[in-house]
Design an enzyme around this catalytic site. Structure first.
Site: not given
Length: 307
Positions: A276, A97, A221, A219
């Site tokens: 979740e 969705s 990070l 990257d």
């Protein structure tokens, strides 16, 4: 069974989407074009993990996650259980969705185009987030934002953008209390009454909220966004302004780029891992560098390096 001499691809399809005619048509069309596409359908939570095991054992070169952000999270968890040298490339067929991760990658949303890209697109090594021992590929978001996204379809952005009075009324009606805790990262630490927290490997969550606009998957990070608790409508308006500009050290909002962050909460802290729901009293978020081969479009905005 996979055909000899061809690279096999497994489509692990969320059972809720298995009967959609346009998906069946797309699979049949790509098979006619010569692609060895094996389809497996999940029935309940956890199926995706053992299906990844079966795909790897069967020599699959690619695995396509067909579903929403939760389905992708489950397939990534299965892939991260494999030895790095045996991990197939991950493609994505967005069928949820929100499809926050797929939108962040700028994937096509139509089943035919998305499936074709997942089968034939170029592959890049990307970082995978870890929250303690659990993998996440996109965003971990927590605090008030996590509570509303798990209990109501109304997103945080909608509440903050033009709904300030409604939000204040809701907080008072709920007798809302902030989440107290201590946060640490390599260059600093803070004791904070948290209203909201986002830890991004990808850039958006909660149905299009761009919580980590500077995020890149390659990257090394994580994007760290946290919003301190507030007590008045004036302070809320200040937060809205800071969320537009994302200061490194604002009065209420901080936006940092860090390789890891730890959080000790005074109580159970609600956190959504790729959508979740979870609860933690302590966690450490970090990255597995270049841990997963991911199929991406040529114009993928979540990659730092050119293709």
């Amino acid at each position: 069974m996979a055909s000899h001499g061809k690279e096999s691809t497994w489509l692990i399809l969320n059972g809720k989407s298995a009967q959609q005619p346009e998906i069946r048509d797309a699979v049949e069309e790509l098979r006619r074009q010569g692609h060895d596409l094996q389809v497996r359908v999940t029935w309940e939570g956890g199926d995706g993990v053992w299906m990844v095991d079966a795909a790897v054992a069967g020599g699959a070169a690619r695995i396509i996650a067909g579903g929403g952000d939760g389905s992708i999270n489950e397939i990534v968890a299965g892939l991260m259980r494999q030895p790095p040298e045996r991990r197939p490339a991950l493609g994505i067929l967005p069928l949820g969705s929100a499809n926050d991760f797929a939108h962040g990658l700028n994937l096509p949303m139509g089943p035919r185009d998305a499936l074709k890209l997942a089968l034939t697109g170029s592959v890049r090594q990307v970082d995978v987030g870890k929250l303690d021992d659990e993998a996440f590929i996109n965003v971990a978001s927590g605090g008030f934002g996590a509570e509303i996204t798990t209990s109501t379809p109304v997103g945080l952005k909608r509440l903050l953008g033009g709904g300030a009075y409604s939000l204040m009324g809701m907080l008072k009606a709920w007798n809302y209390q902030p989440f107290e805790g201590h946060m640490r990262w390599p260059e600093g630490e803070a004791r904070v009454p948290l209203f909201m927290l986002a830890i991004g490997n990808g850039c958006q969550a909660g149905g299009g909220q761009r919580l980590a606009p500077s995020a890149r998957l390659d990257d090394g990070l994580l994007e760290l966004l946290f919003v301190r608790h507030f007590n008045s409508l004036g302070e809320l308006k200040r937060i809205i302004d800071e969320l537009e500009n994302l200061p490194q050290d604002g009065e209420f909002v901080r936006y940092l780029r860090v390789p890891w962050v730890e959080f000790d909460s005074d109580g159970a802290f609600p956190l959504n891992l790729d959508g979740e729901p979870r609860r933690y009293e302590h966690f450490r978020a970090s990255l597995d560098r270049e841990a997963l081969p991911l199929v991406v479009p040529e114009d993928c905005p979540l990659l730092r390096r050119a293709g």
